[in-house]
Design a protein around this motif. Structure first.
Motif, PDB file in Angstrom:
ATOM      1  N   HIS A  83     -16.739  10.533  10.776  1.00  0.00           N
ATOM      2  CA  HIS A  83     -16.604  10.662  12.129  1.00  0.00           C
ATOM      3  C   HIS A  83     -18.056  10.787  12.900  1.00  0.00           C
ATOM      4  N   PHE A  84     -18.910  11.487  12.325  1.00  0.00           N
ATOM      5  CA  PHE A  84     -20.195  11.518  12.832  1.00  0.00           C
ATOM      6  C   PHE A  84     -21.395  10.994  12.433  1.00  0.00           C
ATOM      7  N   LEU A  85     -21.397  10.104  11.048  1.00  0.00           N
ATOM      8  CA  LEU A  85     -22.466   9.762  10.636  1.00  0.00           C
ATOM      9  C   LEU A  85     -22.251   8.204  10.383  1.00  0.00           C
ATOM     10  N   ILE A  86     -21.016   7.736   9.657  1.00  0.00           N
ATOM     11  CA  ILE A  86     -21.136   6.446   9.243  1.00  0.00           C
ATOM     12  C   ILE A  86     -20.557   5.594  10.413  1.00  0.00           C
ATOM     13  N   ILE A  87     -19.748   6.130  11.428  1.00  0.00           N
ATOM     14  CA  ILE A  87     -19.307   5.242  12.431  1.00  0.00           C
ATOM     15  C   ILE A  87     -20.603   5.159  13.462  1.00  0.00           C
ATOM     16  N   GLU A  88     -21.406   5.848  13.273  1.00  0.00           N
ATOM     17  CA  GLU A  88     -22.809   5.766  14.129  1.00  0.00           C
ATOM     18  C   GLU A  88     -23.929   4.930  13.672  1.00  0.00           C
ATOM     19  N   PHE A  89     -23.890   4.657  12.171  1.00  0.00           N
ATOM     20  CA  PHE A  89     -24.861   3.689  11.603  1.00  0.00           C
ATOM     21  C   PHE A  89     -24.702   2.634  12.139  1.00  0.00           C
ATOM     22  N   PRO A  90     -25.800   1.560  12.061  1.00  0.00           N
ATOM     23  CA  PRO A  90     -25.852   0.187  12.550  1.00  0.00           C
ATOM     24  C   PRO A  90     -24.841  -0.638  11.543  1.00  0.00           C
ATOM     25  N   VAL A  91     -24.321  -1.661  11.946  1.00  0.00           N
ATOM     26  CA  VAL A  91     -23.427  -2.292  11.352  1.00  0.00           C
ATOM     27  C   VAL A  91     -23.635  -2.629   9.746  1.00  0.00           C
ATOM     28  N   GLU A  92     -25.022  -2.900   9.822  1.00  0.00           N
ATOM     29  CA  GLU A  92     -25.531  -3.218   8.397  1.00  0.00           C
ATOM     30  C   GLU A  92     -25.276  -2.280   7.355  1.00  0.00           C
ATOM     31  N   SER A  93     -25.286  -0.936   7.970  1.00  0.00           N
ATOM     32  CA  SER A  93     -25.331   0.279   7.056  1.00  0.00           C
ATOM     33  C   SER A  93     -23.800   0.710   6.939  1.00  0.00           C
ATOM     34  N   ARG A  94     -22.973   0.241   7.984  1.00  0.00           N
ATOM     35  CA  ARG A  94     -21.725   0.691   7.912  1.00  0.00           C
ATOM     36  C   ARG A  94     -21.033  -0.251   6.940  1.00  0.00           C
ATOM     37  N   VAL A  95     -21.249  -1.409   6.774  1.00  0.00           N
ATOM     38  CA  VAL A  95     -20.815  -2.210   5.676  1.00  0.00           C
ATOM     39  C   VAL A  95     -20.761  -2.057   4.254  1.00  0.00           C
ATOM     40  N   ARG A  96     -21.718  -1.140   3.879  1.00  0.00           N
ATOM     41  CA  ARG A  96     -21.911  -0.646   2.596  1.00  0.00           C
ATOM     42  C   ARG A  96     -20.834   0.199   2.275  1.00  0.00           C
ATOM     43  N   PHE A  97     -20.008   0.629   2.900  1.00  0.00           N
ATOM     44  CA  PHE A  97     -19.004   1.501   2.835  1.00  0.00           C
ATOM     45  C   PHE A  97     -17.612   1.027   2.913  1.00  0.00           C
ATOM     46  N   ARG A  98     -17.546  -0.447   2.990  1.00  0.00           N
ATOM     47  CA  ARG A  98     -16.614  -1.193   3.545  1.00  0.00           C
ATOM     48  C   ARG A  98     -15.173  -0.730   2.460  1.00  0.00           C
ATOM     49  N   GLU A  99     -15.530  -0.944   1.103  1.00  0.00           N
ATOM     50  CA  GLU A  99     -14.689  -0.587   0.130  1.00  0.00           C
ATOM     51  C   GLU A  99     -14.065   0.491   0.069  1.00  0.00           C
ATOM     52  N   TYR A 100     -14.896   1.739   0.424  1.00  0.00           N
ATOM     53  CA  TYR A 100     -14.315   3.211   0.211  1.00  0.00           C
ATOM     54  C   TYR A 100     -13.306   3.213   1.767  1.00  0.00           C
ATOM     55  N   ILE A 101     -14.034   2.715   2.892  1.00  0.00           N
ATOM     56  CA  ILE A 101     -13.193   2.716   4.021  1.00  0.00           C
ATOM     57  C   ILE A 101     -11.867   2.082   3.994  1.00  0.00           C
ATOM     58  N   THR A 102     -11.820   0.829   3.444  1.00  0.00           N
ATOM     59  CA  THR A 102     -10.748   0.329   3.257  1.00  0.00           C
ATOM     60  C   THR A 102      -9.602   0.877   2.515  1.00  0.00           C
ATOM     61  N   ARG A 103     -10.210   1.386   1.440  1.00  0.00           N
ATOM     62  CA  ARG A 103      -9.206   2.175   0.428  1.00  0.00           C
ATOM     63  C   ARG A 103      -8.384   3.220   1.107  1.00  0.00           C
ATOM     64  N   VAL A 104      -9.302   4.110   1.880  1.00  0.00           N
ATOM     65  CA  VAL A 104      -9.032   5.087   2.669  1.00  0.00           C
ATOM     66  C   VAL A 104      -7.932   4.999   3.660  1.00  0.00           C
ATOM     67  N   ALA A 105      -8.177   3.840   4.430  1.00  0.00           N
ATOM     68  CA  ALA A 105      -7.318   3.512   5.445  1.00  0.00           C
ATOM     69  C   ALA A 105      -5.951   2.790   5.068  1.00  0.00           C
ATOM     70  N   GLU A 106      -5.978   2.068   3.836  1.00  0.00           N
ATOM     71  CA  GLU A 106      -4.894   1.548   3.425  1.00  0.00           C
ATOM     72  C   GLU A 106      -3.892   2.518   2.497  1.00  0.00           C
ATOM     73  N   THR A 107      -4.588   3.293   1.429  1.00  0.00           N
ATOM     74  CA  THR A 107      -3.933   3.800   0.639  1.00  0.00           C
ATOM     75  C   THR A 107      -4.523   5.373   0.454  1.00  0.00           C
ATOM     76  N   PRO A 108      -4.602   6.015   1.503  1.00  0.00           N
ATOM     77  CA  PRO A 108      -5.074   7.503   1.656  1.00  0.00           C
ATOM     78  C   PRO A 108      -4.341   8.333   0.518  1.00  0.00           C
ATOM     79  N   THR A 109      -4.891   9.213   0.154  1.00  0.00           N
ATOM     80  CA  THR A 109      -4.516  10.490  -0.828  1.00  0.00           C
ATOM     81  C   THR A 109      -3.868  11.537   0.151  1.00  0.00           C
TER      82      THR A 109
END
Length: 128
Positions: A83-109
């Motif tokens: 909420h406070f760091l990744i979302i504020e990163f430049p896009v080129e930094s945010r995309v490095r977390f795409r796999e994790y973010i997609t997993r949490v968005a689609e199949t959260p624990t």
């Protein structure tokens, strides 16, 4: 060379220490970044916003250390990081977390759902 521990904040109100770090040369700050992540474990701590501000000036340097938080069992800390760091990163930094973010968005624990990590993950996905 100074001991890294001697440079870090000593308590959650240690604004002087964070301000001192901000005044240091960039090449002396980046080794402190992994240890400074602990100071955004709770964004209610008074030094947390200042530490976060520092991180946002070092997106490339902090990115490799963020997975340590995201692989922890501390969903609250993960929420703060998303909420406070990744979302504020430049896009080129945010995309490095795409796999994790997609997993949490689609199949959260269950725990990720409880902390609403899926909601912030969906919000971040819309930006990358």
């Amino acid at each position: 060379m100074e001991n890294i521990e001697d440079l870090l904040p000593r308590h959650k109100h240690d604004h002087d220490r964070v301000d001192m770090i901000k005044e240091m040369d960039r090449d002396k700050i980046w080794p402190l970044l992994p240890s400074l992540l602990e100071w955004v474990q709770d964004m209610n701590w008074p030094v947390a916003p200042s530490v976060l501000e520092l991180f946002l000036t070092f997106p490339d340097e902090i990115v490799p250390h963020v997975p340590n938080v995201l692989s922890s069992d501390d969903e609250n800390w993960k929420w703060f990081i998303l909420h406070f760091l990744i979302i504020e990163f430049p896009v080129e930094s945010r995309v490095r977390f795409r796999e994790y973010i997609t997993r949490v968005a689609e199949t959260p624990t269950h725990n990720e759902l409880a902390e609403e990590l899926d909601e912030i993950a969906k919000e971040i996905l819309e930006t990358i």
